[in-house]
Design a protein around this motif. Structure first.
Motif, PDB file in Angstrom:
ATOM      1  N   ILE A   1       0.675  -1.207  -0.038  1.00  0.00           N
ATOM      2  CA  ILE A   1      -0.009  -0.141  -0.058  1.00  0.00           C
ATOM      3  C   ILE A   1       0.841   1.230   0.091  1.00  0.00           C
ATOM      4  O   ILE A   1       0.572   2.217  -0.587  1.00  0.00           O
ATOM      5  N   ALA A   2       1.834   1.200   0.906  1.00  0.00           N
ATOM      6  CA  ALA A   2       2.898   2.416   0.904  1.00  0.00           C
ATOM      7  C   ALA A   2       3.413   2.788  -0.569  1.00  0.00           C
ATOM      8  O   ALA A   2       3.245   3.962  -0.864  1.00  0.00           O
ATOM      9  N   PHE A   3       4.144   1.846  -1.235  1.00  0.00           N
ATOM     10  CA  PHE A   3       4.561   2.258  -2.695  1.00  0.00           C
ATOM     11  C   PHE A   3       3.462   2.586  -3.604  1.00  0.00           C
ATOM     12  O   PHE A   3       3.588   3.412  -4.419  1.00  0.00           O
ATOM     13  N   TYR A   4       2.443   1.790  -3.589  1.00  0.00           N
ATOM     14  CA  TYR A   4       1.190   2.098  -4.464  1.00  0.00           C
ATOM     15  C   TYR A   4       0.705   3.409  -4.169  1.00  0.00           C
ATOM     16  O   TYR A   4       0.332   4.059  -5.179  1.00  0.00           O
ATOM     17  N   ALA A   5       0.306   3.825  -2.945  1.00  0.00           N
ATOM     18  CA  ALA A   5      -0.238   5.047  -2.512  1.00  0.00           C
ATOM     19  C   ALA A   5       0.835   6.246  -2.987  1.00  0.00           C
ATOM     20  O   ALA A   5       0.505   7.216  -3.529  1.00  0.00           O
ATOM     21  N   TYR A   6       2.033   5.744  -2.458  1.00  0.00           N
ATOM     22  CA  TYR A   6       3.244   6.900  -2.889  1.00  0.00           C
ATOM     23  C   TYR A   6       3.277   7.334  -4.230  1.00  0.00           C
ATOM     24  O   TYR A   6       3.336   8.647  -4.599  1.00  0.00           O
ATOM     25  N   ASN A   7       3.275   6.242  -5.109  1.00  0.00           N
ATOM     26  CA  ASN A   7       3.285   6.692  -6.530  1.00  0.00           C
ATOM     27  C   ASN A   7       2.065   7.211  -7.159  1.00  0.00           C
ATOM     28  O   ASN A   7       2.085   7.874  -7.945  1.00  0.00           O
ATOM     29  N   ARG A   8       1.052   6.810  -6.638  1.00  0.00           N
ATOM     30  CA  ARG A   8      -0.485   7.440  -7.144  1.00  0.00           C
ATOM     31  C   ARG A   8      -0.486   8.686  -6.594  1.00  0.00           C
ATOM     32  O   ARG A   8      -0.771   9.476  -7.479  1.00  0.00           O
ATOM     33  N   ILE A   9      -0.178   9.258  -5.308  1.00  0.00           N
ATOM     34  CA  ILE A   9      -0.508  10.401  -5.016  1.00  0.00           C
ATOM     35  C   ILE A   9       0.620  11.388  -5.533  1.00  0.00           C
ATOM     36  O   ILE A   9       0.186  12.537  -6.104  1.00  0.00           O
ATOM     37  N   GLN A  10       1.747  10.899  -6.163  1.00  0.00           N
ATOM     38  CA  GLN A  10       2.851  11.652  -6.919  1.00  0.00           C
ATOM     39  C   GLN A  10       2.289  12.162  -8.264  1.00  0.00           C
ATOM     40  O   GLN A  10       2.352  13.308  -8.697  1.00  0.00           O
ATOM     41  N   GLY A  11       1.300  11.203  -8.801  1.00  0.00           N
ATOM     42  CA  GLY A  11       0.467  11.345  -9.948  1.00  0.00           C
ATOM     43  C   GLY A  11      -0.449  12.448  -9.617  1.00  0.00           C
ATOM     44  O   GLY A  11      -0.587  13.336 -10.946  1.00  0.00           O
ATOM     45  N   ILE A  12      -1.047  12.344  -8.769  1.00  0.00           N
ATOM     46  CA  ILE A  12      -2.173  13.376  -8.478  1.00  0.00           C
ATOM     47  C   ILE A  12      -1.391  14.678  -8.452  1.00  0.00           C
ATOM     48  O   ILE A  12      -1.978  15.829  -8.906  1.00  0.00           O
ATOM     49  N   ILE A  13      -0.239  14.869  -7.586  1.00  0.00           N
ATOM     50  CA  ILE A  13       0.208  16.131  -7.545  1.00  0.00           C
ATOM     51  C   ILE A  13       0.879  16.600  -8.784  1.00  0.00           C
ATOM     52  O   ILE A  13       0.834  17.819  -9.318  1.00  0.00           O
ATOM     53  N   ARG A  14       1.310  15.871  -9.662  1.00  0.00           N
ATOM     54  CA  ARG A  14       1.804  16.126 -11.084  1.00  0.00           C
ATOM     55  C   ARG A  14       0.692  16.930 -11.899  1.00  0.00           C
ATOM     56  O   ARG A  14       0.860  17.865 -12.562  1.00  0.00           O
ATOM     57  N   THR A  15      -0.306  16.179 -11.711  1.00  0.00           N
ATOM     58  CA  THR A  15      -1.628  16.564 -12.512  1.00  0.00           C
ATOM     59  C   THR A  15      -1.989  17.914 -11.886  1.00  0.00           C
ATOM     60  O   THR A  15      -2.349  18.777 -12.741  1.00  0.00           O
ATOM     61  N   ALA A  16      -1.997  18.256 -10.552  1.00  0.00           N
ATOM     62  CA  ALA A  16      -2.434  19.353 -10.044  1.00  0.00           C
ATOM     63  C   ALA A  16      -1.333  20.501 -10.403  1.00  0.00           C
ATOM     64  O   ALA A  16      -1.868  21.720 -10.661  1.00  0.00           O
ATOM     65  N   THR A  17      -0.048  20.234 -10.618  1.00  0.00           N
ATOM     66  CA  THR A  17       0.842  21.069 -10.816  1.00  0.00           C
ATOM     67  C   THR A  17       1.287  21.214 -11.955  1.00  0.00           C
ATOM     68  O   THR A  17       1.997  22.222 -12.651  1.00  0.00           O
ATOM     69  N   GLY A  18       0.692  20.459 -13.009  1.00  0.00           N
ATOM     70  CA  GLY A  18       1.238  20.452 -14.368  1.00  0.00           C
ATOM     71  C   GLY A  18       2.494  20.049 -14.899  1.00  0.00           C
ATOM     72  O   GLY A  18       2.918  20.235 -16.088  1.00  0.00           O
ATOM     73  N   ALA A  19       2.967  19.150 -13.767  1.00  0.00           N
ATOM     74  CA  ALA A  19       4.301  18.256 -14.245  1.00  0.00           C
ATOM     75  C   ALA A  19       4.280  17.624 -15.245  1.00  0.00           C
ATOM     76  O   ALA A  19       3.336  16.595 -15.270  1.00  0.00           O
ATOM     77  N   ARG A  20       5.321  17.090 -15.926  1.00  0.00           N
ATOM     78  CA  ARG A  20       5.308  16.053 -16.753  1.00  0.00           C
ATOM     79  C   ARG A  20       5.366  14.758 -15.987  1.00  0.00           C
ATOM     80  O   ARG A  20       5.933  14.594 -14.996  1.00  0.00           O
ATOM     81  N   PRO A  21       4.976  13.468 -16.835  1.00  0.00           N
ATOM     82  CA  PRO A  21       4.989  12.226 -15.913  1.00  0.00           C
ATOM     83  C   PRO A  21       6.335  11.983 -15.486  1.00  0.00           C
ATOM     84  O   PRO A  21       6.682  11.059 -14.623  1.00  0.00           O
ATOM     85  N   GLU A  22       7.295  12.221 -16.428  1.00  0.00           N
ATOM     86  CA  GLU A  22       8.646  11.621 -16.219  1.00  0.00           C
ATOM     87  C   GLU A  22       9.498  12.431 -15.338  1.00  0.00           C
ATOM     88  O   GLU A  22      10.617  12.280 -15.050  1.00  0.00           O
ATOM     89  N   ASP A  23       8.884  13.630 -14.787  1.00  0.00           N
ATOM     90  CA  ASP A  23       9.624  14.414 -13.835  1.00  0.00           C
ATOM     91  C   ASP A  23       9.467  14.155 -12.547  1.00  0.00           C
ATOM     92  O   ASP A  23       8.373  13.756 -12.067  1.00  0.00           O
ATOM     93  N   SER A  24      10.328  14.061 -11.742  1.00  0.00           N
ATOM     94  CA  SER A  24      10.335  13.799 -10.260  1.00  0.00           C
ATOM     95  C   SER A  24       9.897  15.240  -9.576  1.00  0.00           C
ATOM     96  O   SER A  24      10.309  16.318 -10.044  1.00  0.00           O
ATOM     97  N   LEU A  25       9.320  15.057  -8.502  1.00  0.00           N
ATOM     98  CA  LEU A  25       8.710  16.195  -7.658  1.00  0.00           C
ATOM     99  C   LEU A  25       9.665  16.738  -6.985  1.00  0.00           C
ATOM    100  O   LEU A  25      10.719  16.167  -6.809  1.00  0.00           O
ATOM    101  N   SER A  26       9.374  17.780  -6.295  1.00  0.00           N
ATOM    102  CA  SER A  26      10.419  18.600  -5.165  1.00  0.00           C
ATOM    103  C   SER A  26      10.415  17.632  -4.132  1.00  0.00           C
ATOM    104  O   SER A  26       9.351  16.843  -3.850  1.00  0.00           O
ATOM    105  N   LEU A  27      11.530  17.875  -3.205  1.00  0.00           N
ATOM    106  CA  LEU A  27      11.340  17.175  -1.976  1.00  0.00           C
ATOM    107  C   LEU A  27      10.472  17.346  -1.113  1.00  0.00           C
ATOM    108  O   LEU A  27       9.716  16.621  -0.555  1.00  0.00           O
ATOM    109  N   PRO A  28       9.805  18.637  -0.969  1.00  0.00           N
ATOM    110  CA  PRO A  28       8.639  18.983  -0.079  1.00  0.00           C
ATOM    111  C   PRO A  28       7.381  18.318  -0.551  1.00  0.00           C
ATOM    112  O   PRO A  28       6.510  17.649   0.213  1.00  0.00           O
ATOM    113  N   GLN A  29       7.324  18.066  -1.959  1.00  0.00           N
ATOM    114  CA  GLN A  29       6.095  17.195  -2.428  1.00  0.00           C
ATOM    115  C   GLN A  29       6.241  15.916  -2.238  1.00  0.00           C
ATOM    116  O   GLN A  29       5.260  14.992  -1.997  1.00  0.00           O
ATOM    117  N   LEU A  30       7.541  15.238  -2.462  1.00  0.00           N
ATOM    118  CA  LEU A  30       7.710  13.754  -1.857  1.00  0.00           C
ATOM    119  C   LEU A  30       7.576  13.715  -0.647  1.00  0.00           C
ATOM    120  O   LEU A  30       7.034  12.516  -0.207  1.00  0.00           O
TER     121      LEU A  30
END
Length: 334
Positions: A94-123
């Motif tokens: 659940i941790a890895f699944y939720a972690y990666n899915r939540i990152q996807g939600i944040i990318r969508t909300a911020t307009g980031a590309r799928p291949e881009d890593s998020l900032s450390l605060p976002q992680l």
């Protein structure tokens, strides 16, 4: 290299590796959790016994190791493993699944590309939210685990008392709790568990990503600079995973002590000096009780052995997940 990337920051943040699917995250996280739990469990047994026992029972970590071995043998270190092993598999899936899915939600909300890593605060935020979700899965599992780890200790240093051991295994604990307390009994200690997991898992994923990025940055002056986290070798993953485990425990350990104390109060009260009122302590009452047993150091009792097991156990978890993800990525390319 320079034709594709212009700055070190861009190198660190870009990862063209295919993302793991949800099913893969669940499977890889589950296997990673199983690997880590098998490595860490003996250390965890000693930690919980040190956290929850009266100070006269064990003089320290080595004394706890010796007494457990003398009274219960090798199996004593793995008492109650079944429940947390299943729980670790579920938690990490659940941790890895939720972690990666939540990152996807944040990318969508911020307009980031799928291949881009998020900032450390976002992680950190992604990790913290995934930890909150995990807490509701692992709280009953940890409750069962802690009771089984602690109940035998009540007979140490005195005559054998078979009647003091109420539980034959995880199912016996669950049956007893449902019969005497109902479904809510399985969630005793849920509040500190949520607090521990939200803070701890945020630091867990955040520290892992931070160390990985620092290693990638440091490689830019070498003969073979790395493009991203996906290029790190075993040594780098072991270092990052180990640091993640240490960060998790340093950030959340006092909360874990309170959680363990609450979950084992009824077991420890059998044949001890605890009053009936102390069998169901609240968070504030538990904090006062723990503090009264030794001040601030009481909230860190057992921390040494916890950090000792945190490094190899979490290194094993991230190694398992990372290399399974890389294997899957290669298969996706074919």
């Amino acid at each position: 290299m320079e034709a594709e990337f212009h700055t070190v920051s861009e190198i660190v943040q870009h990862d063209s590796r295919p993302k793991a699917t949800g099913i893969e995250d669940l499977a890889f996280g589950s296997l990673a959790g199983m690997m880590g739990k098998c490595v860490e469990y003996p250390f965890d047994t000693v930690k919980v016994r040190l956290q929850t026992s009266e100070t006269q029972v064990f003089s320290g970590t080595l004394d706890c190791l010796k007494q457990t071995w003398r009274n219960e043998g090798f199996g004593g270190f793995y008492r109650g493993l079944t429940s947390p092993l299943v729980g670790a598999m579920a938690e990490n899936a659940i941790a890895f699944y939720a972690y990666n899915r939540i990152q996807g939600i944040i990318r969508t909300a911020t307009g980031a590309r799928p291949e881009d890593s998020l900032s450390l605060p976002q992680l950190f935020l992604s990790g913290g939210l995934s930890g909150t979700i995990c807490a509701f899965v692992i709280s009953p599992v940890e409750l069962v685990k802690c009771k089984l780890q602690v109940e035998n200790v009540q007979g140490y240093g005195g005559p054998a008392n078979p009647a003091a051991v109420k539980f034959k295994g995880p199912l016996s604990v669950v049956s007893h709790l449902l019969r005497t307390q109902g479904l809510t009994g399985l969630y005793k200690g849920i509040t500190p568990t949520v607090a521990r997991e939200t803070i701890g898992v945020g630091f867990w994923f955040g520290a892992y990503e931070l160390v990985c990025r620092q290693l990638v940055r440091a490689s830019q002056n070498s003969a073979k600079p790395l493009r991203s986290k996906a290029d790190l070798g075993p040594a780098g993953i072991i270092l990052a995973g180990g640091c993640a485990g240490i960060s998790y425990n340093l950030a959340s350990y006092p909360i874990d002590v309170v959680k363990s104390f609450i979950q084992t109060a009824d077991v420890r009260s059998a044949g001890s000096s605890l009053t009936a009122a102390a069998e169901k302590p609240g968070i504030a009452g538990t904090i006062r009780i723990v503090y009264g047993r030794g001040g601030i150091p009481a909230f860190y009792r057992g921390l040494g052995i916890t950090l000792l097991r945190a490094f190899p156990a979490n290194a094993a978890m991230f190694m398992t997940y990372e290399y399974l993800s890389r294997l899957a990525a290669e298969l996706h390319k074919k």
